[in-house]
Structure formats: structure tokens, C-alpha cells
Design an enzyme around this catalytic site. Structure first.
Site, PDB file in Angstrom:
ATOM      1  N   GLU A   7      -7.949   6.274  12.810  1.00  0.00           N
ATOM      2  CA  GLU A   7      -7.559   7.528  13.461  1.00  0.00           C
ATOM      3  C   GLU A   7      -8.078   7.620  14.886  1.00  0.00           C
ATOM      4  O   GLU A   7      -7.449   8.210  15.746  1.00  0.00           O
ATOM      5  CB  GLU A   7      -8.055   8.731  12.644  1.00  0.00           C
ATOM      6  CG  GLU A   7      -7.729  10.057  13.291  1.00  0.00           C
ATOM      7  CD  GLU A   7      -7.744  11.215  12.318  1.00  0.00           C
ATOM      8  OE1 GLU A   7      -7.925  12.342  12.774  1.00  0.00           O
ATOM      9  OE2 GLU A   7      -7.582  11.000  11.111  1.00  0.00           O
ATOM     10  N   LYS A   8      -9.251   7.024  15.114  1.00  0.00           N
ATOM     11  CA  LYS A   8      -9.856   7.111  16.441  1.00  0.00           C
ATOM     12  C   LYS A   8     -10.698   5.866  16.712  1.00  0.00           C
ATOM     13  O   LYS A   8     -11.046   5.130  15.772  1.00  0.00           O
ATOM     14  CB  LYS A   8     -10.683   8.390  16.567  1.00  0.00           C
ATOM     15  CG  LYS A   8     -11.731   8.580  15.485  1.00  0.00           C
ATOM     16  CD  LYS A   8     -12.515   9.862  15.689  1.00  0.00           C
ATOM     17  CE  LYS A   8     -11.767  11.102  15.304  1.00  0.00           C
ATOM     18  NZ  LYS A   8     -11.689  11.312  13.851  1.00  0.00           N
ATOM     19  N   ASP A 103      -8.316   9.593   8.953  1.00  0.00           N
ATOM     20  CA  ASP A 103      -9.380  10.381   8.330  1.00  0.00           C
ATOM     21  C   ASP A 103      -8.925  10.847   6.953  1.00  0.00           C
ATOM     22  O   ASP A 103      -7.729  11.058   6.715  1.00  0.00           O
ATOM     23  CB  ASP A 103      -9.728  11.594   9.200  1.00  0.00           C
ATOM     24  CG  ASP A 103     -10.642  11.226  10.360  1.00  0.00           C
ATOM     25  OD1 ASP A 103     -11.131  10.082  10.387  1.00  0.00           O
ATOM     26  OD2 ASP A 103     -10.869  12.081  11.235  1.00  0.00           O
ATOM     27  N   ASP A 105      -8.095  13.283   5.145  1.00  0.00           N
ATOM     28  CA  ASP A 105      -7.625  14.652   4.949  1.00  0.00           C
ATOM     29  C   ASP A 105      -6.127  14.712   5.248  1.00  0.00           C
ATOM     30  O   ASP A 105      -5.503  13.703   5.591  1.00  0.00           O
ATOM     31  CB  ASP A 105      -8.402  15.649   5.825  1.00  0.00           C
ATOM     32  CG  ASP A 105      -8.271  15.368   7.318  1.00  0.00           C
ATOM     33  OD1 ASP A 105      -7.423  14.546   7.707  1.00  0.00           O
ATOM     34  OD2 ASP A 105      -9.028  15.969   8.102  1.00  0.00           O
ATOM     35  N   TYR A 331     -17.987  12.176   6.402  1.00  0.00           N
ATOM     36  CA  TYR A 331     -16.878  12.855   7.075  1.00  0.00           C
ATOM     37  C   TYR A 331     -17.039  14.375   7.030  1.00  0.00           C
ATOM     38  O   TYR A 331     -17.143  14.970   5.952  1.00  0.00           O
ATOM     39  CB  TYR A 331     -15.565  12.443   6.413  1.00  0.00           C
ATOM     40  CG  TYR A 331     -14.348  13.085   7.009  1.00  0.00           C
ATOM     41  CD1 TYR A 331     -13.944  12.773   8.300  1.00  0.00           C
ATOM     42  CD2 TYR A 331     -13.598  14.014   6.285  1.00  0.00           C
ATOM     43  CE1 TYR A 331     -12.825  13.372   8.856  1.00  0.00           C
ATOM     44  CE2 TYR A 331     -12.482  14.606   6.831  1.00  0.00           C
ATOM     45  CZ  TYR A 331     -12.099  14.282   8.118  1.00  0.00           C
ATOM     46  OH  TYR A 331     -10.998  14.886   8.663  1.00  0.00           O
ATOM     47  N   ARG A 333     -15.035  17.096   8.194  1.00  0.00           N
ATOM     48  CA  ARG A 333     -13.959  18.085   8.081  1.00  0.00           C
ATOM     49  C   ARG A 333     -13.468  18.212   6.640  1.00  0.00           C
ATOM     50  O   ARG A 333     -12.281  18.360   6.381  1.00  0.00           O
ATOM     51  CB  ARG A 333     -12.798  17.700   9.008  1.00  0.00           C
ATOM     52  CG  ARG A 333     -13.163  17.740  10.486  1.00  0.00           C
ATOM     53  CD  ARG A 333     -12.055  17.181  11.346  1.00  0.00           C
ATOM     54  NE  ARG A 333     -12.424  17.151  12.749  1.00  0.00           N
ATOM     55  CZ  ARG A 333     -11.951  17.975  13.680  1.00  0.00           C
ATOM     56  NH1 ARG A 333     -11.087  18.907  13.348  1.00  0.00           N
ATOM     57  NH2 ARG A 333     -12.332  17.868  14.935  1.00  0.00           N
TER      58      ARG A 333
END
Length: 635
Positions: A7-8, A103, A105, A331, A333
Site C-alpha cells: 500500500e505504501k 493494508d 482493511d 496496524y 487503523r
């Protein structure tokens, strides 16, 4: 070649560290020792196109264009992300196997899926794409995740849920912002009436609370206490009991059961003074209270706000740094407060890391019992991600600022609770009859601290003598206690987040209130902090110390809009439906089609109502006025 799409960049580096060396960095990717490649997104590489991409006429805001509902949705890259998107498209084409490492989610699932689909991946290559769920960036944890790959097809529903939310927010926010802004401009307003399916009901919550406080009129109410004496042979014991009014007194009470007539309370007090009493029932039970579950993001933000006065955004920002840069927590979030059962085997290394990292918790770690495996470990309540807990990474916290240390301490302490026994206490309750009136007395006393030893705040014990049913007592005095009703409290960061997390309490629709679960909230774990900050940025909310209030502009905006747009009912129902999509119990079309119909009705009503409701708004700023170019003189 396998291509890992993170994701990043920080997550990509963590993945590469867990793969064979040597590594070779290239433009937008890392080549690892076995020939595979790790690349990354930069958050969302793709975004919804502007309305004029569907029709150039939509660049002008006009009533006749509304509602704007695309027949075929389009995505575009941005100047900031186009280079990395090009890198990924090229690598995706070359790769034999794709591994999705967004991520864990709903949003993380969608943003990598978007890139895969935008790059034209189809057929077997799409079906064979795998999913890697990483919630802990330490190398050992990433290696474990890489050994537990799942089919990305398992997460189609999660991605569909995120897609439905993204498109619904676009439809709702864009169309309603346009229609109410156009109406407001007819009344002389020069700004934008920003309407959002989460931000507007949230502002409504605050504005209505402010209004309730301003309009509140305090009223006295009355309680009656009976002073009681036992006839124990070894010496009389005294205690008090509170009057419980009968149904016959309902007409003299408010909706919360408080007696509003002083004369009634005085009459009861007089009638019980120097009167015999009898114990109608007495119960004494030993009870247990399990440790609080590990944190999800909202629970952590609420506790941090109460303890340290942090805003939701501050907590999220700190957690992101603790997760990405220092790899000290998992993680952040997450909306889950549970852990997978197999994670229990890592408890020793995690608690040892806590002891090393936070000196203040060394004794707490020394006293843990790792054999305890309580309710927090529950595979049925863990899917894409688990609760926020410390990792087994050992790093000195001295390089962190004080607030980051505090947040780590909160997360670590909450995790250590899981290895302490239950808090145990004795609870007694007596029902006593005095001159045909019922009086209640309760007491609670600690038996063992259990997990509560980890927290500063301890409850005070209360006393009640051991009684038996039918036991005779004497009421030597009845006393009237006068109190005053209190207004609701202004919202703070903690209480506003709590309201967003448990929105059912604020839902007016009785039927919807029944079916909403406690876990269904306003917004998501990942978006709540940003939505609150957005309302501050737009100057709809203001903060005075810890108190959050609506500004004059915010309040007038809520007064101007139709009530249904300012209440949480509709958006709470949205969240429930989006969750149902992710659990495969509702379809995308079953959510979006009724929404489009509802949107048309709202717009038609807004146009029919005219601008009269928006006449009291402040002047605003004319964002439509073209800026004049100033020609610079040549030197």
C-alpha cells in the site's frame, strides 16, 4: 517473477526485508535476491474523475444537471501518482504472479485491487492473485504473513464494500453540495454549502448538543434516604437505603424517574421516621470482571483524549509513526478488539519487548501469567486485521516524544491486562419495606485487584451489613435530599468519538435503532479523525480547551438544511449495509440503486423548496469568482 504490491513504501521496505537478499533498488520498486520484485502504491494511485470528464457541461453548476450519476464509472491518476502508477502497470504486465499487500482493511483492499483492474489483469492471472495480510512490520511478523498467503478472491466482498462506499460518497456529496450551494447563492451566499453523508450528521450532533445546553433549564428533584439500624446482638449497625417510588408516583416524576414534587418527598420522609422496617430480600454475590479488550483505534483515541487531551488526529498520526517508522505497534487503523488464537504463542516475546521498551511497565510484565488465555483470543472475531498491540520489536522509547511514549504505554498496558486474572468483587443488594414503601440499598467491595492493579484509579468499597430476609430493622430518620438536573455536557474529543462509534444512541428512527449493532458507527476507524478535522478546517467546529462546539456558521448551516440530512439515521444505515456487503449478505446493486432513487427525491425536494431556508447563512467566500491575473512588470 512474483510481484508484491504494497500500500505504501514503508510496507514495501518491510516486505523486502523479509525476502531473500541481495536487494537492488530501482525506480519505484525493489528487486530481491530470488528474482521477485516488491513495489508499492502511495495510498490511492487512482481517484474518481471530475464530473466534467463525463460531460463537459457539468463543469458549470446547474440545477438541470442534477443528479449526476455516471453510467460507467471512470478513474484517473493524479500528477503526484502518475509516475508510480506507470511503474506498477509495467511490472504487473511482466509478473507471472501478483501478491496483494494492501493494508488489512476495507480501504487497503480496494486501493490495490483498483490498480490491478486498471492495469487490465484478467483471467487466470486475476484468479491466482494472492492476498498477504500484514499487521506487524517487524521482519519476523512479515515472514509469518508471507507464509500464510490467501486467495485474493476471498476478499472480493471487502473490496466491493469499499467501492460502494467510495461511489456513494461521491454521488451524495457532489450532488447535494451542488444543489444546496446553488440555492444558497440565490440568497446572496457566496461560499460552498459542503454536504457530506458523515460530516453533516456529525456537525448536526454537535450543533444540537450546543442548542440543548443553551436551552436547558435546571429543575430541582428530590430523593429520600432512610437511615436504618439493625438489632444485631453484637451491636447495632447502621446503613442507608434510597426510596424507589411506586407506579402511583409516576405522574410526579420526569422521564428519568426523578421525583419533582418536594412535598411528596417530605411526606415520605415523615412517614418513615421512627418506623419499623423489614428486609424483603437480600442478595450477596461474588462477581468477576474480565480485563478490557485490547484497543481498536476508536477505543485508543477515546482513552488518549480522556487521559492526555489528545485529538483523534493526533493519536492516529502518532500511531502511524509507531507502526511504520519504529515498528513498535501493529496496524493502527483497526476496528477489531480481538486477536487470533495462534498469536498467543508470541506473547512471551511481545511482553519481553514491552519490559525492555517501557521501564514503567517492567514490574507489570514481571507479574503476568502467560498461561491465561481469555476472551481476547477469538478467531471468529478476527478477519483482515486484529486489535492494536505492541510488537516484539525492542527499541528504547527515549528517542520518542512524550506523547508517543504515552500512547505506546496505553497500548502496552491494555495488552498486559490480558495476562492478569479477573477483577473480583462482592456485590450486595437489599430491598427494604418501610411503611409500605420500598427502599433499596447496594454495596460493592473488592475481593482481589486482578488486572486493575495495572491502573491508577481504584474504586472505593461501600458497606452493607449482612442481612436476612424477614429481618426486623428500625428507620430512625427519613431525609430529603434536594438535587438539580444538569444539562448534557459539551462534546469533547473523547465523547464525540464515542458518539461516532455508538451512533445507535443518537438515531431517531425506532426501527433502525433496534437493528443497528453497537459496532455500527458514523464513519470508520480510518476516517473518523479526518472527518472531525475537516469540520474544524471548514470552520464549522471550534475547540475551547477540551470542549468542542459548533461555530455560528456551522449551526446556521444545520438549521438551513433538511433535518434528514443532519441526522445520523441514514448514514448509520449505510454503514450497516456496507458491512453487510463485506460479509456477502447484501449486493452492491442492492445498496446503490435505492440510494440513487433516494438522491433524486432529495434533489427534487431541495429545488422545489427554493432558497428561502438558506437566507440566514453568513456571507461566505466567493469561490466561484475568477481570480484576476496580475501582470508582472519586466525588470
Amino acid at each position: 517473477m512474483k510481484l508484491y504490491i504494497a500500500e505504501k513504501p514503508s510496507l514495501a521496505r518491510a516486505i523486502a526485508d523479509a525476502l531473500p537478499k541481495p536487494h537492488r533498488k530501482a525506480d519505484g520498486c525493489i528487486h530481491v535476491g530470488n528474482g521477485d520484485v516488491v513495489s508499492w502504491c502511495i495510498g490511492h494511485l487512482l481517484t474518481q474523475v471530475d464530473p466534467e470528464a463525463y460531460d463537459p457541461e457539468y463543469k458549470k453548476w446547474k440545477f438541470e444537471h442534477l443528479p449526476i450519476i455516471p453510467e460507467k464509472w471512470k478513474l484517473k491518476s493524479t500528477p503526484r501518482t502518475s509516475k508510480q502508477l506507470a511503474v506498477l502497470k509495467k511490472l504487473i504486465k511482466q509478473a507471472e504472479q501478483l501478491i496483494h499487500v494492501g493494508d488489512p482493511d476495507r480501504e487497503g483492499q480496494l486501493l490495490v485491487d483498483e490498480v490491478i483492474h486498471f492495469s487490465g489483469v484478467k483471467g487466470n492471472k486475476l484468479k491466482q492473485t494472492q492476498r498477504c495480510l500484514v499487521s506487524d512490520l517487524t521482519t519476523n511478523a512479515v515472514k509469518r504473513s508471507l507464509q500464510q498467503l490467501r486467495s485474493n478472491q476471498e476478499f472480493v466482498a471487502l473490496s466491493t464494500s469499499a467501492l460502494a462506499r467510495t461511489r456513494a460518497d461521491w454521488l451524495y456529496g457532489l450532488n447535494l453540495t451542488r444543489v444546496y450551494t446553488l440555492q444558497a447563492q440565490k440568497s446572496g451566499y457566496k461560499g460552498v454549502i459542503s454536504v457530506g453523508r458523515v460530516q453533516t450528521p456529525l456537525l448536526g450532533l454537535v450543533a444540537r448538543r450546543d442548542q440543548q445546553i443553551e436551552q436547558f433549564v435546571s429543575k430541582p428533584f428530590y430523593e429520600v434516604l432512610a437511615s436504618l439500624i439493625t438489632n444485631a446482638e453484637n451491636g447495632a449497625e447502621t446503613f442507608t437505603a434510597k426510596w424507589k417510588p411506586s407506579e402511583a408516583c409516576a405522574q410526579y416524576q420526569d422521564e428519568e424517574g426523578r421525583v419533582l414534587i418536594k412535598g411528596l418527598a417530605e411526606n415520605v420522609a415523615a412517614r418513615i421516621t421512627n418506623q419499623p422496617a423489614v428486609v424483603k430480600s437480600f442478595t450477596a454475590k461474588n462477581k468477576k470482571q474480565a480485563p478490557p479488550l485490547p484497543y481498536n483505534l476508536s477505543a485508543l483515541q477515546i482513552d488518549a483524549a480522556k487521559r492526555y487531551g489528545c485529538s483523534a488526529q493526533q493519536v492516529l498520526d502518532i500511531c502511524q509513526v509507531l507502526y511504520e517508522r519504529y515498528k513498535l505497534i501493529t496496524y493502527p487503523r483497526s476496528d477489531s478488539r480481538y486477536l487470533p488464537r495462534n498469536h498467543h504463542s508470541q506473547a512471551k516475546s511481545v511482553t519481553q519487548a514491552i519490559s525492555h521498551n517501557d521501564i514503567s511497565l517492567q514490574q507489570a510484565v514481571d507479574n503476568i501469567d502467560l498461561s491465561i488465555k481469555g476472551r481476547a483470543w477469538n478467531d471468529k472475531k478476527v478477519d483482515a486485521h486484529h486489535a492494536i498491540i505492541p510488537t516484539d520489536s525492542k527499541k528504547s522509547l527515549s528517542s520518542l516524544d512524550k506523547m508517543s511514549q504515552n500512547i505506546y504505554n496505553l497500548i502496552a498496558r491494555q495488552f498486559l491486562c490480558q495476562f492478569y486474572p479477573d477483577y473480583q468483587y462482592a456485590e450486595c443488594k437489599a430491598e427494604i419495606e418501610i411503611n409500605n414503601g420500598l427502599f433499596i440499598s447496594k454495596a460493592k467491595s473488592k475481593l482481589s485487584d486482578g488486572w486493575k492493579v495495572l491502573f491508577d484509579k481504584q474504586e472505593k468499597d461501600t458497606f452493607l451489613p449482612k442481612l436476612t430476609k424477614g429481618q426486623k430493622l428500625l428507620c430512625n430518620k427519613g431525609e430529603v435530599i434536594e438535587k438539580n438536573t444538569q444539562p448534557p455536557a459539551y462534546f469533547t474529543d473523547a465523547t464525540l468519538l464515542a458518539a461516532m462509534s455508538n451512533i445507535a444512541r443518537y438515531v431517531k428512527d425506532a426501527e433502525l435503532k433496534k437493528i443497528l449493532k453497537e459496532t455500527d458507527g458514523l464513519g470508520t476507524e480510518a476516517t473518523r479523525a479526518g472527518i472531525i478535522e475537516l469540520l474544524f478546517k471548514r470552520q464549522f467546529l471550534q475547540r475551547t480547551g477540551k470542549v468542542i462546539k459548533a461555530t455560528e456558521t456551522g449551526r446556521k448551516l444545520i438549521d438551513s438544511l433538511p433535518e434528514m440530512l443532519t441526522l445520523p439515521d441514514m448514514t448509520a444505515q449505510w454503514e450497516m449495509q456496507l458491512n453487510a456487503i463485506s460479509e456477502k449478505s447484501q449486493s452492491y446493486q442492492g445498496f446503490v440503486q435505492p440510494l440513487q432513487g433516494q438522491l433524486k427525491n432529495i434533489i427534487e425536494k431541495a429545488i422545489a423548496d427554493g432558497p428561502q431556508a438558506l437566507t440566514n447563512l453568513p456571507a461566505g467566500v466567493n469561490v466561484f469568482k475568477k481570480k484576476r491575473r496580475v501582470k508582472r512588470k519586466k525588470p
